[in-house]
Design a protein around this motif. Structure first.
Motif, short mmCIF file in Angstrom:
data_model
loop_
_atom_site.label_atom_id
_atom_site.label_comp_id
_atom_site.label_asym_id
_atom_site.label_seq_id
_atom_site.Cartn_x
_atom_site.Cartn_y
_atom_site.Cartn_z
N ASP A 142 0.80 -1.22 0.00
CA ASP A 142 0.00 0.00 0.00
C ASP A 142 0.83 1.27 0.00
O ASP A 142 0.29 2.35 -0.19
CB ASP A 142 -0.92 0.02 1.24
CG ASP A 142 -1.86 -1.19 1.25
OD1 ASP A 142 -2.25 -1.61 0.15
OD2 ASP A 142 -2.16 -1.69 2.33
N GLY A 143 2.12 1.20 0.26
CA GLY A 143 2.93 2.40 0.36
C GLY A 143 3.28 2.98 -1.00
O GLY A 143 3.20 2.32 -2.05
N ARG A 144 3.73 4.23 -0.99
CA ARG A 144 4.03 4.93 -2.24
C ARG A 144 5.22 4.32 -2.97
O ARG A 144 5.23 4.24 -4.20
CB ARG A 144 4.31 6.41 -1.92
CG ARG A 144 4.69 7.24 -3.14
CD ARG A 144 5.06 8.64 -2.72
NE ARG A 144 5.46 9.44 -3.86
CZ ARG A 144 5.98 10.67 -3.77
NH1 ARG A 144 6.15 11.22 -2.58
NH2 ARG A 144 6.32 11.33 -4.85
N ASP A 145 6.23 3.90 -2.23
CA ASP A 145 7.46 3.43 -2.84
C ASP A 145 7.63 1.93 -2.73
O ASP A 145 8.75 1.42 -2.74
CB ASP A 145 8.66 4.14 -2.19
CG ASP A 145 8.66 5.63 -2.47
OD1 ASP A 145 8.28 6.02 -3.59
OD2 ASP A 145 9.04 6.39 -1.57
N ASP A 146 6.53 1.20 -2.62
CA ASP A 146 6.65 -0.25 -2.45
C ASP A 146 7.28 -0.91 -3.67
O ASP A 146 8.05 -1.86 -3.54
CB ASP A 146 5.28 -0.87 -2.18
CG ASP A 146 4.79 -0.57 -0.78
OD1 ASP A 146 5.58 -0.68 0.16
OD2 ASP A 146 3.62 -0.22 -0.63
N GLN A 147 6.94 -0.44 -4.87
CA GLN A 147 7.53 -1.03 -6.06
C GLN A 147 9.01 -0.67 -6.16
O GLN A 147 9.81 -1.44 -6.69
CB GLN A 147 6.77 -0.58 -7.30
CG GLN A 147 5.35 -1.17 -7.35
CD GLN A 147 4.50 -0.55 -8.42
OE1 GLN A 147 4.98 0.26 -9.21
NE2 GLN A 147 3.24 -0.93 -8.47
N LEU A 148 9.39 0.49 -5.63
CA LEU A 148 10.80 0.84 -5.57
C LEU A 148 11.55 -0.14 -4.67
O LEU A 148 12.65 -0.61 -5.00
CB LEU A 148 10.94 2.27 -5.05
CG LEU A 148 12.29 2.97 -5.24
CD1 LEU A 148 12.58 3.17 -6.71
CD2 LEU A 148 12.29 4.32 -4.52
N VAL A 149 10.95 -0.47 -3.54
CA VAL A 149 11.54 -1.47 -2.64
C VAL A 149 11.61 -2.82 -3.34
O VAL A 149 12.63 -3.53 -3.28
CB VAL A 149 10.72 -1.58 -1.35
CG1 VAL A 149 11.25 -2.70 -0.46
CG2 VAL A 149 10.74 -0.27 -0.58
N ALA A 150 10.54 -3.20 -4.03
CA ALA A 150 10.50 -4.50 -4.69
C ALA A 150 11.59 -4.63 -5.74
O ALA A 150 12.24 -5.67 -5.85
CB ALA A 150 9.12 -4.72 -5.33
#
Length: 681
Positions: free
Chosen positions: A511-519
């Motif tokens: 749900d976070g804004r940068d979750d795909q960045l983390v992924a």
């Protein structure tokens, strides 16, 4: 060919993974009946509700009240058998280290050796791992007293929950049954190397599980199962209108049809769960033991006992002759037709630790069969990673990796809809105060990649460093103590790239804004670790940015749909193969530049500047002075010398700044000039 097999002995083989099963740890009979259980590992990213549980008492459905127990407020006391020798203790320490890595931030671990010396509770993973590594082999002491000390300390723990892990050899003969832990707040796990003790190591009023393994290597799957339990623990209250009820059945239908329900006996004198099949089998076994032999049974020592011996000997002889004939035919065929073609399976990259159920040896459970196109893409990706691994080892000590991290971070930020170029990032670094939010995000993403690499480098196996990367990206410390928890649903497959690719989709659905960045950061680090690169020199996001539309569609894929899953895996493998090829070429070119410049250097003082230029192709005197620990005047003289040699040029927009176009161009792709998508991937 005749093959003879002796009657099966020992424990039965289990063909399912224990982590994908529903595990009941304690049952307190009453009204209501309280059940402590661990959900299947695949549900670690979900929180079950009462509607997800089906409970029946003596076959009658009953209402359920469900509570998920926090995994971040747990203190784990680990009693380690330090009387072992160095090799065995090292294996045992490795399993406990993996447990510390799997526990979420907020948990603490207290390590106790067989000498009874208890260390202070330490946060996981770093401080706790430091305690584990302090243990020394061949120590004196009584592990029984160490267990008693651990239970006493856990009774006074300030955490909401407590867990006890005891690992060692032949514990059934060396410790008393553990029965001093309150079932409401504590869970006990015992892993014993050697035979026996399943029914004697835990008392009837203690919640937990016992694992008995034959070899030290079996400890790791048992601690993996413990880590899953602590992260996936629930307490259920189930209505029991009949005080004389005999059985309770628990089922989690959302986990899938391959997760069977558990039916246990309701015993008011014990919380240790007993399956109804096991309970029913015991009287039959006792009757069979006491029953007289049948009237037609042969006396001991007659031909009925010796017959299998000569039959087995004859079978062995026939088997050897058959193997000899088959080998001769195979040799003739190879001589006549040449060697057999290689199999279709792509070469496997070393993956993480294999998990196995207790008391069993089973192969890794494969996912559904992949299409030939996906298998071909996997083969190309493996080949590219192998070539990159060889290239990274050839220049492991000469080419810095900072530009590779910045390239990956910049493209990943662009995939999130924020445009910034490598030139902007490098120029902003010259002025420590003038950084835009996008540039700062790229720097944090690059630092997160560095943190993730350090977390997994030089380890045979390690989980993806989700917490550490997320902490850096959100501006916290890299110790994993800040930032929201982002667990990964474990996916076991035949190929590690398949596993990593499916985990990427799971991580991206947060749900976070940068979750795909983390992924993306986690995926890049995990692929580099699986490929055993000497340096973190793989880029993935620039290739995904070229395929942004396909990537956006893949992130919305239903992984249960074979066609959608294969399309995503093909895209990932194509990007991995392309990124590996590009970076192998970069490494070759960078190595060539370094050698040419070093050959043309007039004096040794310029050599450090060459390595700095490869890592930072935009420089000024202040940066050179800081990095090389020289005065400002000396830094300017070095830059002028490099400019006169032709491998630095004045920066067109900034004064007293130099740029190495040959290096910067190597890391600049056409995607830098592309506007970011109006809708972040």
């Amino acid at each position: 060919m005749l093959v003879w097999a002796s009657p099966a002995t020992g424990l039965p083989l289990v063909d399912t993974d224990a982590l994908d099963q529903l595990e009941i740890l304690a049952v307190e009979a009453g009204d209501p009946t309280r059940v402590l259980f661990a959900a299947p590992a695949r549900l670690v990213t979900e929180t079950l509700t009462s509607d997800d549980i089906v409970a029946t008492v003596d076959g009658v459905p009953q209402p359920v009240r469900l509570q998920r127990l926090s995994a971040t407020d747990v203190e784990v006391a680990v009693v380690v058998d330090t009387t072992l020798g160095p090799d065995e203790l090292r294996t045992l320490q490795g399993a406990v280290v993996e447990l510390a890595l799997d526990l979420p931030p907020g948990a603490t671990m207290r390590v106790i050796g067989a000498d009874g010396i208890a260390m202070q509770p330490a946060p996981v993973p770093g401080p706790a791992i430091a305690q584990i590594r302090q243990l020394r082999p061949d120590s004196e002491g009584d592990i029984r007293a160490a267990v008693d000390e651990a239970t006493r300390l856990l009774a006074g723990s300030t955490q909401d929950r407590a867990a006890l892990l005891v690992v060692g050899r032949d514990l059934d003969r060396r410790i008393n049954p553990i029965d001093d832990l309150p079932v409401e707040t504590a869970t006990a796990y015992v892993v014993s190397v050697g035979a026996g003790g399943e029914d004697t190591l835990l008392g009837p009023r203690t919640a937990g599980a016992v694992s008995v393994v034959d070899e030290m290597a079996g400890i790791l799957p048992a601690t993996d199962e413990m880590a899953n339990d602590l992260r996936n623990l629930y307490r259920a209250e189930i209505g029991t209108p009949d005080a004389a009820a005999q059985t309770l059945t628990l089922e989690v239908p959302v986990a899938g049809e391959d997760v069977p329900a558990r039916t246990v006996v309701l015993d008011p004198d014990s919380v240790r769960p007993i399956d109804t099949d096991s309970a029913g089998a015991q009287p039959d076994a006792a009757v069979a033991a006491d029953a007289p032999p049948p009237s037609d049974a042969q006396p001991a020592g007659t031909d009925s006992e010796t017959a299998p011996r000569w039959l087995s000997a004859a079978a062995v002889i026939v088997l050897l002759l058959s193997l000899l004939i088959a080998g001769t035919q195979l040799l003739r065929r190879r001589v006549r037709h040449g060697p057999e073609p290689p199999p279709d399976d792509p070469p496997r990259v070393a993956s993480g630790t294999a998990r196995a159920p207790r008391h069993a040896t089973s192969a890794t459970r494969p996912i559904a069969k992949l299409t030939p196109q996906t298998r071909e893409a996997l083969a190309h990706a493996h080949l590219g990673l192998r070539q990159l691994a060889l290239a990274s080892r050839a220049v492991a000590d000469s080419v810095p990796d900072e530009m590779f991290r910045l390239t990956e971070a910049r493209a990943s930020v662009a995939l999130s809809g924020r445009a910034v170029t490598l030139h902007d990032v490098l120029v902003a670094d010259l002025s420590q105060t003038d950084r835009t939010d996008d540039v700062e995000l790229v720097r944090r993403a690059a630092s997160a990649l560095s943190t993730g690499w350090q977390h997994t480098a030089r380890r045979r196996s390690a989980p993806p460093p989700v917490v550490e990367i997320n902490a850096v990206l959100t501006g916290g410390a890299a110790s994993g103590t800040t930032g929201p928890q982002r667990p990964i649903a474990p996916v076991r497959a035949l190929n590690p790239l398949v596993e990593i690719g499916l985990e990427h989709v799971v991580l991206s659905h947060r749900d976070g804004r940068d979750d795909q960045l983390v992924a993306r950061a986690v995926t890049a680090v995990d692929i580099m670790r699986a490929a055993r690169l000497a340096r973190p020199v793989l880029t993935l996001s620039p290739q995904l940015l070229d395929e942004a539309r396909r990537y956006r569609a893949a992130l919305n894929a239903d992984l249960h749909d074979a066609a959608q899953r294969d399309r995503w895996l093909q895209l990932l493998c194509d990007c991995v193969a392309q990124g590996a090829a590009e970076n192998a070429d970069r490494l070759k070119r960078l190595g060539g530049l370094r050698e040419r410049w070093r050959e043309r250097a007039d004096h040794a003082g310029v050599l450090p500047l060459i390595d700095l230029t490869l890592a930072r192709p935009i420089l000024d005197a202040d940066l050179v002075a800081r990095r090389l620990t020289v005065s400002g005047d000396a830094a300017r003289r070095l830059l002028v010398t490099a400019a006169e040699a032709g491998w630095l040029q004045p920066e067109r927009e900034l004064t007293d700044t130099w740029v190495c176009d040959q290096v910067l161009t190597l890391f600049t792709r056409s995607t830098e000039d592309r506007e970011p998508s109006s809708q972040p991937v």
